[in-house]
Design a protein around this motif. Structure first.
Motif, short mmCIF file in Angstrom:
data_model
loop_
_atom_site.label_atom_id
_atom_site.label_comp_id
_atom_site.label_asym_id
_atom_site.label_seq_id
_atom_site.Cartn_x
_atom_site.Cartn_y
_atom_site.Cartn_z
N ASP A 226 0.83 -1.21 0.00
CA ASP A 226 0.00 0.00 0.00
C ASP A 226 0.86 1.26 0.00
OD1 ASP A 226 1.03 -0.13 2.52
OD2 ASP A 226 -0.90 -0.06 3.58
N ARG A 227 2.15 1.09 -0.31
CA ARG A 227 3.04 2.24 -0.37
C ARG A 227 3.14 2.77 -1.80
NH1 ARG A 227 8.17 0.36 3.46
NH2 ARG A 227 6.95 0.01 5.37
N ALA A 228 3.32 4.07 -1.92
CA ALA A 228 3.43 4.70 -3.24
C ALA A 228 4.86 4.59 -3.75
CB ALA A 228 2.99 6.16 -3.14
N GLN A 229 5.26 3.38 -4.07
CA GLN A 229 6.61 3.14 -4.58
C GLN A 229 6.59 1.89 -5.44
OE1 GLN A 229 8.68 2.66 -0.81
NE2 GLN A 229 8.59 0.43 -0.96
N PRO A 230 7.53 1.79 -6.41
CA PRO A 230 7.56 0.60 -7.28
C PRO A 230 7.80 -0.67 -6.46
CG PRO A 230 8.97 2.35 -8.13
CD PRO A 230 8.58 2.76 -6.74
N ALA A 231 7.11 -1.72 -6.83
CA ALA A 231 7.28 -3.01 -6.14
C ALA A 231 7.17 -4.11 -7.18
CB ALA A 231 6.25 -3.17 -5.04
N GLU A 232 8.20 -4.21 -8.02
CA GLU A 232 8.17 -5.18 -9.11
C GLU A 232 8.37 -6.60 -8.59
OE1 GLU A 232 9.93 -3.68 -13.10
OE2 GLU A 232 11.22 -2.88 -11.51
N SER A 233 7.69 -7.52 -9.22
CA SER A 233 7.88 -8.94 -8.94
C SER A 233 8.77 -9.50 -10.05
CB SER A 233 6.53 -9.65 -8.91
OG SER A 233 6.72 -11.03 -8.70
N LEU A 234 9.98 -9.87 -9.72
CA LEU A 234 10.98 -10.22 -10.74
C LEU A 234 11.26 -11.72 -10.83
CD1 LEU A 234 13.50 -7.29 -10.10
CD2 LEU A 234 11.66 -7.43 -11.80
N LYS A 235 10.52 -12.51 -10.07
CA LYS A 235 10.71 -13.95 -10.15
C LYS A 235 9.37 -14.64 -10.37
CE LYS A 235 15.00 -14.40 -7.53
NZ LYS A 235 15.69 -15.09 -6.42
N ALA A 236 9.43 -15.87 -10.89
CA ALA A 236 8.19 -16.59 -11.22
C ALA A 236 8.38 -18.08 -11.01
CB ALA A 236 7.81 -16.31 -12.67
N ALA A 237 7.26 -18.77 -10.85
CA ALA A 237 7.25 -20.24 -10.92
C ALA A 237 7.09 -20.62 -12.38
CB ALA A 237 6.12 -20.81 -10.09
N THR A 238 7.79 -21.66 -12.82
CA THR A 238 7.68 -22.12 -14.21
C THR A 238 7.20 -23.56 -14.24
OG1 THR A 238 10.03 -22.78 -14.19
CG2 THR A 238 9.51 -20.58 -15.04
N VAL A 239 6.39 -23.88 -15.25
CA VAL A 239 5.88 -25.24 -15.41
C VAL A 239 5.86 -25.58 -16.89
CG1 VAL A 239 4.03 -26.85 -14.81
CG2 VAL A 239 4.33 -24.77 -13.45
#
Length: 510
Positions: A226-239
Motif C-alpha cells: 500500500d506504499r506509493a513506490q515501485p514493487a516489481e515482482s521479478l521472479k516466477a514459478a515455471t511449469v
C-alpha cells in the motif's frame, strides 16, 4: 430400512470390500513399500525428501504442499495437515480421462470422490525406501485401464509429476487426457501473505504461456503493497510438460468442467486475477498391454535468466531424457548421503533394512552430515571464525590466510593449538563442517517453522546446522559412531554451550 443395494439413478453403487495390505515390491529398479487399498484407511500425511532443499508433504488423499528451503518459498501453499487432506480436488495433481470404447465415450477421473462408487476400482500407494518418490495408482477394472501418477524431485529441474496410463485391454484404446497441476503459487507469496490475504493475492496473480517454448510462467503483477513506490515482482514459478504431444494448454481450472462435459475448450495463453494451473489436453492411442507416460516439470523462484536457459532446454530433443536422468542422479545423491552415515544395511528382514535406512536418513536431516569426511575447507573455517569471534579473526588473519586450502580436522586442531591462543583453540575444537541439517517442522506440527538452509542465494553449498538442543545432540550421538574423530568437537560444542550451573540454550546454531 432393510439393507439393499444402493443405486444412483440406474447406476448400481460399487463398493470395494477388499482389505488393506502392505508389502515390499520391486518397481522401476527400486524397492517400494506398497499399500493396497490405501483409500480404506483414514487420511495420513506423507513426506517426500531430496538430496537438497526441496520439501514436499502429501496427503494420502492427494492434497499437496511443496517448495524449497521454507514455507515462504512454496509451489503449492503451505497449510496444516487437516486442511491438506481436504484440498485434493483443487490443489496439486488433477487428471481426467475420456476413453472411446464400444461406440461410447467414457469419463473417468482417477482419485476423485466425485465418481465414488461409479466404477469398480482399486487404489494402491507406493513409496520407495529412500522416501524420494511416491506413486498413486488407480485401476479401473471395468474400463481395463490403470492410471498412475508420481511425485519426485530433481535438483536441476525442481518438482516432477509423472503420469502413466496402462492399457490392460486386448484391443487398442483411444484416450484423451486432461492432466496437470492446480493452484500454483507464484514466487513472492510468503506463508503469512497466503494465509492472511489469500483473496488479495489471487487478484495479483498473473499466468502466461510462452507459446514459442510452451512454458507456463506464474508470477505476481507486482508485490502487494500500500506504499506509493515501485514493487516489481521479478521472479516466477515455471511449469512445462515433457514426453507427450499436447493439443491445448490451460493456465487455469475454469474450463475443467467443460472437459468433463465434452464442451469446446479454448486454449489459454494469459490469465490474470485468479489461481493459476498448468493443464494439458492430449489425445493418443495405446496398444494392448502397453503404456504411455509424460511429466509435468515445475520450479519456483526463476528469474529472467533462468527462464531463458530453461527455454533452451525445452527445445532440445532429449529434454525429457535430461529430466529423467537428473531425477536418478538426485536420488543417488541422497542415497550417498545416507551411506556416509552407515545407513545402508542388508539383512534377512526387509522391514528392518528399510527402517534402518529411514532412521539414518531422518537423523542426518536433523543433525546433518560431514561435508567431506574428515577434511576441512580453509575458506569455510575462516568464515566460521570471523563470525564466531571477530577479535580472534583479526588477531590471526595472516595465519588463517596461510592455511592449506584443504586439511584434515586433526591437522587443523593441532596447527591451531600450537599458536597458543586458547580462544582460537576453542573455536578450532568446536568447528564442525556439517551440511544437510535443517530446522524441523511439518504440517502436523505448525508451531515448528522448518528451514532447510543448505544453499546460499548463488546456489552454493552452505555448511550449517540448526536445531533444538536435545535433537541436535541426540542426532550427533549416532553420527559420532560413523565419524569418531569428530566426537571431541561435538563434546566441545556441547560443553561450550552449557553454563557452569548446567543450563543450556533452547536452540543450537553453528
Amino acid at each position: 430400512m432393510k439393507k439393499k443395494q444402493i443405486y444412483i439413478l440406474t447406476q448400481r453403487l460399487k463398493v470395494n470390500k477388499t482389505s488393506v495390505k502392505g508389502e515390499f515390491i520391486e518397481k522401476n529398479d527400486e524397492t517400494f513399500y506398497k499399500i493396497s487399498n490405501f483409500d480404506k484407511m483414514q487420511p495420513f500425511l506423507i513426506s517426500i525428501v531430496s538430496s537438497t532443499d526441496h520439501w514436499m508433504y502429501i496427503s494420502s488423499k492427494g492434497g499437496i504442499t511443496a517448495g524449497r528451503k521454507n514455507s515462504d518459498n512454496a509451489l503449492f501453499a503451505y497449510t496444516n495437515d487437516d486442511v491438506l487432506h481436504d484440498v485434493n480436488e483443487i490443489t496439486g495433481s488433477k487428471t481426467i480421462i475420456r476413453i472411446a470404447a464400444s461406440g461410447k465415450l467414457y469419463l473417468w477421473e482417477p482419485f476423485s470422490e466425485y465418481y465414488s462408487g461409479i466404477y469398480s476400482i482399486t487404489r494402491n500407494l507406493y513409496k520407495n525406501i529412500s522416501s524420494t518418490e511416491i506413486i498413486f495408482e488407480e485401476i479401473n477394472h471395468e474400463l481395463k485401464i490403470k492410471f498412475q501418477y508420481s511425485w519426485t524431485c530433481s535438483e536441476k529441474y525442481g518438482f516432477i509429476k509423472t503420469s502413466k496410463i496402462f492399457n490392460e485391454a486386448k484391443i487398442k484404446r483411444e484416450v484423451e487426457v486432461l492432466d496437470g497441476i492446480q493452484n500454483i503459487l507464484p514466487s513472492g507469496v510468503t506463508h503469512q501473505l497466503q494465509n492472511e490475504f489469500s483473496t488479495l493475492i489471487d487478484g495479483y496473480k498473473k499466468s502466461e504461456l510462452i507459446s514459442k517454448y510452451i512454458l507456463g510462467v506464474f508470477s505476481l503483477s507486482s508485490i502487494p503493497s500500500d506504499r506509493a513506490q515501485p514493487a516489481e515482482s521479478l521472479k516466477a514459478a515455471t511449469v512445462w510438460a515433457a514426453g507427450v504431444d499436447v493439443e491445448k494448454y490451460l493456465l487455469s481450472s475454469k474450463q475443467v468442467s467443460n472437459f468433463r462435459q465434452n464442451i469446446l475448450i479454448e486454449p489459454e495463453n494469459s490469465i490474470s486475477g485468479m489461481r493459476g494451473s498448468f493443464l494439458i489436453i492430449s489425445l493418443f492411442g495405446i496398444k494392448p498391454n502397453s503404456s504411455t507416460s509424460w511429466s509435468i516439470v515445475a520450479e519456483i523462484n526463476q528469474n529472467s535468466g533462468n527462464v531463458i536457459e530453461l527455454s533452451k532446454t525445452i527445445k532440445e530433443k532429449n529434454a525429457y531424457e535430461q529430466v529423467l536422468n537428473d531425477i536418478k542422479d538426485s536420488k543417488q545423491m541422497l542415497t550417498n548421503l545416507v551411506a556416509q552415515a552407515d545407513g545402508i544395511q542388508l539383512t534377512g528382514n526387509k522391514l528392518n533394512t528399510a527402517r534402518h535406512f529411514s532412521n539414518v536418513l531422518f537423523n542426518v536431516m536433523r543433525g546433518g552430515i560431514f561435508n567431506d569426511s574428515y577434511y576441512v575447507e580453509k575458506d569455510d573455517f575462516i568464515s566460521f571464525v570471523k563470525k564466531a569471534n571477530p577479535f580472534v579473526f583479526e588477531a590471526h588473519k595472516n595465519f588463517l590466510k596461510n592455511l592449506k586450502d584443504q586439511l584434515a580436522i586433526s591437522e587443523l586442531k593441532s596447527t591451531v593449538s600450537n599458536v597458543g591462543d586458547l580462544h582460537f583453540t576453542k573455536l578450532a575444537f568446536e568447528y564442525l563442517p556439517i551440511t544437510f541439517s535443517r530446522r524441523h517442522g511439518d504440517p502436523s506440527r505448525p508451531w515448528n517453522l522448518f528451514s532447510i538452509d543448505i544453499k546460499d542465494s548463488n546456489n552454493h553449498k552452505v555448511l550449517n546446522y540448526q536445531g533444538n538442543w536435545r535433537d541436535i545432540f541426540q542426532n550427533w550421538e549416532a553420527l559420532a559412531l560413523s565419524y569418531p574423530k569428530f566426537l571431541e568437537s561435538m563434546i566441545a560444542k556441547f560443553i561450550n554451550n552449557s553454563t557452569a550451573d548446567g543450563y543450556n540454550p533452547y536452540r543450537i546454531f553453528r
